[in-house]
Design an enzyme around this catalytic site. Sequence first.
Site, PDB file in Angstrom:
ATOM      1  N   ASP A 117       0.759  -1.196  -0.564  1.00 57.30           N
ATOM      2  CA  ASP A 117       0.204  -0.431   0.170  1.00 57.30           C
ATOM      3  C   ASP A 117       1.189   1.254  -0.050  1.00 57.30           C
ATOM      4  O   ASP A 117       0.828   2.187   1.042  1.00 57.30           O
ATOM      5  CB  ASP A 117      -0.836   0.035   1.394  1.00 57.30           C
ATOM      6  CG  ASP A 117      -1.715  -1.402   1.348  1.00 57.30           C
ATOM      7  OD1 ASP A 117      -2.093  -2.101   0.918  1.00 57.30           O
ATOM      8  OD2 ASP A 117      -1.847  -1.589   2.749  1.00 57.30           O
ATOM      9  N   GLU A 152     -11.789  -0.083  -2.935  1.00 57.50           N
ATOM     10  CA  GLU A 152     -10.688   0.277  -1.678  1.00 57.50           C
ATOM     11  C   GLU A 152      -9.357   1.297  -2.363  1.00 57.50           C
ATOM     12  O   GLU A 152      -8.820   0.999  -3.238  1.00 57.50           O
ATOM     13  CB  GLU A 152      -9.979  -0.740  -1.427  1.00 57.50           C
ATOM     14  CG  GLU A 152      -9.331  -1.903  -1.290  1.00 57.50           C
ATOM     15  CD  GLU A 152      -8.477  -2.692  -0.808  1.00 57.50           C
ATOM     16  OE1 GLU A 152      -9.008  -2.896   0.347  1.00 57.50           O
ATOM     17  OE2 GLU A 152      -7.417  -3.978  -1.554  1.00 57.50           O
TER      18      GLU A 152
HETATM   19  O1  FUB Z   1      -3.178  -3.694   3.551  1.00 55.91           O
HETATM   20  C1  FUB Z   1      -4.790  -3.497   4.062  1.00 55.91           C
HETATM   21  C2  FUB Z   1      -5.189  -3.671   3.064  1.00 55.91           C
HETATM   22  O2  FUB Z   1      -5.331  -4.132   1.667  1.00 55.91           O
HETATM   23  C3  FUB Z   1      -5.371  -2.141   2.832  1.00 55.91           C
HETATM   24  O3  FUB Z   1      -6.007  -1.294   3.368  1.00 55.91           O
HETATM   25  C4  FUB Z   1      -6.388  -2.242   1.170  1.00 55.91           C
HETATM   26  O4  FUB Z   1      -5.875  -1.073   0.280  1.00 55.91           O
HETATM   27  C5  FUB Z   1      -5.234  -3.954   0.860  1.00 55.91           C
HETATM   28  O5  FUB Z   1      -3.416  -3.182  -0.066  1.00 55.91           O
END
Ligand code: FUB
Length: 370
Positions: free
Chosen positions: A61, A268
């Site tokens: 991320d 997301e």
């Molecule tokens: O790293 C945890 C979660 O996985 C992140 O918040 C999301 O975007 C995904 O990459």
Amino acid sequence: MANHLKYSILFLCTLAISSCDNTDLPSASSIAREESRETPAPLPARHFKDQALVSHIYTADPSAHVFEGKLFIYPSHDIDTQSAPGAEGQHYNMEDYHVFSLETVGGAVTDHGPALHLGEVPWASKQMWAPDAAEKDGTYYLYFPAKDQHGLFRIGVATASKPQGPFKPLNEPIAGSYSIDPAVFKDDDGSYYLYLGGIRGGQLQHWQTGQYSAENSYPKDKSPTLLPRMAQLAEDMVSLAHPLTTIPILDENGNLINFGDKARMFFEAPWLHKFQGRYYLSWSTGEGHTIQYATADKPYGPFTWRGTILEPVLGWTTHHSIVKFQEKWFLLYHDTQLSGGIDHLRNIKMTELQHKQDGSIETIDAYLAD
Ligand code: FUB
């Protein structure tokens, strides 16, 4: 033995032979656990276009910004976990953040060490997920999601006098914040905007009206999908200037993208950048495994879908940032090359991104052509 597992083991053997200094390598049991997860179709062992920026810890991320003339990266710090994989993402059970910096593209990457630990955050109970950072008047702000004492994701803030921290957290999360994946965009007029959101494990489905609902439901396939949220940050940078509002993402016909449109729907990882006066919102499609983007004339949108930025990478999740550094644009992203495909043990990468003459973005494939 499934191809996916074979590939994982082969890759780990290669790492061992080459005396990689990775201290977080997965145990055989974590590979076995991974085998039982729902994963995308096994990918052939093609060559990766980019190599991991760091290999001594797992990272994911990557949010990137230029501060003090250097490229600073604020990733999640992935760790092996005893939490069994599940739909809520409980195996992404991270506990701290490290900040990294580069002086030049391709140059040495400095790990500035632990910048903030879960145990220092009074309101948080677990799962420090994807963070971002911003600077205002010489103070650096780290924005991070974590679960509160009730198991609800909130967005916290921590401050520092240097971009690498260490960061000191506020006692409470941002009032009115929820869900995950904060991204802060500074506009040319000095306004700051917070974008956020993630469905399923990211809990956005519980906030469909702006108020929490315990009901864990999703739109029908032919209904508009759940949308990311945003708000302008107040002058103090630690509160919202107004309640979070939804960001419309329209298709080429001017209709909201539907929940059934898995190739394009928001899942997301929202990110905002500006190029030649136009606002670009990009996001992960989750089950579609790509990064998509849309453009608008205003930071609030409405945004109109334009195309794919990143094709699927090795691993279930995909999450990125886009930044201009030393006159070129870059995509920061992650895959699971170092762990051989284990979804919660990821590694960050960086590659050049091209805006074409018409403002569209050239699609990136994380693999070299066969
Ligand atoms: O790293 C945890 C979660 O996985 C992140 O918040 C999301 O975007 C995904 O990459």
